[in-house]
Design a protein around this motif. Structure first.
Motif, PDB file in Angstrom:
ATOM      1  N   ARG A  34       0.844  -1.182   0.000  1.00  0.00           N
ATOM      2  CA  ARG A  34       0.000   0.000   0.000  1.00  0.00           C
ATOM      3  C   ARG A  34       0.883   1.236   0.000  1.00  0.00           C
ATOM      4  N   MET A  36       1.837   5.165  -0.048  1.00  0.00           N
ATOM      5  CA  MET A  36       1.186   6.360   0.486  1.00  0.00           C
ATOM      6  C   MET A  36       0.552   7.130  -0.655  1.00  0.00           C
ATOM      7  N   ARG A  37      -0.573   7.722  -0.406  1.00  0.00           N
ATOM      8  CA  ARG A  37      -1.253   8.546  -1.406  1.00  0.00           C
ATOM      9  C   ARG A  37      -0.911  10.007  -1.154  1.00  0.00           C
ATOM     10  N   SER A  43       6.055   9.959   0.476  1.00  0.00           N
ATOM     11  CA  SER A  43       5.192   9.623  -0.660  1.00  0.00           C
ATOM     12  C   SER A  43       5.656   8.433  -1.474  1.00  0.00           C
ATOM     13  N   CYS A  86      -0.686  11.781   6.976  1.00  0.00           N
ATOM     14  CA  CYS A  86      -0.792  10.340   7.188  1.00  0.00           C
ATOM     15  C   CYS A  86       0.034   9.611   6.120  1.00  0.00           C
ATOM     16  N   LEU A  88      -0.077   6.574   5.277  1.00  0.00           N
ATOM     17  CA  LEU A  88      -0.823   5.545   4.561  1.00  0.00           C
ATOM     18  C   LEU A  88      -1.858   6.125   3.596  1.00  0.00           C
ATOM     19  N   SER A  89      -2.496   7.220   3.988  1.00  0.00           N
ATOM     20  CA  SER A  89      -3.576   7.775   3.154  1.00  0.00           C
ATOM     21  C   SER A  89      -3.246   9.117   2.513  1.00  0.00           C
ATOM     22  N   GLY A  90      -2.293   9.854   3.079  1.00  0.00           N
ATOM     23  CA  GLY A  90      -1.993  11.189   2.569  1.00  0.00           C
ATOM     24  C   GLY A  90      -2.887  12.269   3.151  1.00  0.00           C
ATOM     25  N   GLN A  91      -3.799  11.900   4.052  1.00  0.00           N
ATOM     26  CA  GLN A  91      -4.698  12.870   4.674  1.00  0.00           C
ATOM     27  C   GLN A  91      -3.949  13.723   5.690  1.00  0.00           C
ATOM     28  N   ILE A 116       0.505   7.577  11.107  1.00  0.00           N
ATOM     29  CA  ILE A 116      -0.654   7.028  10.409  1.00  0.00           C
ATOM     30  C   ILE A 116      -1.875   7.332  11.267  1.00  0.00           C
ATOM     31  N   ILE A 120      -7.546   5.474   9.893  1.00  0.00           N
ATOM     32  CA  ILE A 120      -7.084   4.795   8.675  1.00  0.00           C
ATOM     33  C   ILE A 120      -6.501   3.436   9.033  1.00  0.00           C
ATOM     34  N   THR A 124      -7.933  -0.260   7.694  1.00  0.00           N
ATOM     35  CA  THR A 124      -7.120  -1.011   6.733  1.00  0.00           C
ATOM     36  C   THR A 124      -6.971  -2.445   7.198  1.00  0.00           C
TER      37      THR A 124
END
Length: 130
Positions: A34, A36-37, A43, A86, A88-91, A116, A120, A124
């Motif tokens: 997964r 990172m977004r 990233s 984050c 993992l999500s980029g939030q 993280i 999220i 996950t």
């Protein structure tokens, strides 16, 4: 006979990844990885959740070709002391959000600044052993 470098896709992909000019989106071979977004310091990381110990901690596989690779790294749940992103999500992460962070040690891990979001992490799924 090997094709010249101009026609070699592997070489072109490698050079594009090393170059800051050309960003290339490569497909991920395994759905277990997964990335990172979004954009930011982490990233280019591949993150896998291997195990959860309730809502206290989790074991994560973290791979970043530019800085570090941890096959099994313990992350603990805590409160964010500063804003961040984050991994993992980029939030966005705000001060006071519930997050997971790598456990500190000596020497500190290279990804010690990573976080993280707990929401999220909880949403996950844990990766199945292969």
């Amino acid at each position: 006979m090997q094709a010249p470098f101009e026609e070699d896709r592997t070489w072109q992909s490698t050079m594009a990844l090393l170059s800051s000019e050309g960003e290339m989106q490569l497909s991920i071979v395994s759905s277990r990885v997964r990335p990172m977004r979004g954009k930011g310091k982490f990233s280019k990381c591949a993150i896998r959740i291997l195990e959860r110990n309730g809502q206290i901690s989790a074991t994560i596989a973290w791979s970043d070709a530019t800085s570090c690779c941890y096959g099994e790294q313990l992350w603990r749940r805590c409160i964010a002391r500063k804003a961040g992103v984050c991994a993992l999500s980029g939030q966005a992460i705000a001060t006071g959000d519930a997050v997971y962070r790598p456990r500190r040690g000596r020497p500190p891990p290279r990804n010690v600044e990573a976080m993280i979001l707990a929401t999220i992490m909880d949403a996950t799924p844990v990766e199945e052993a292969v």
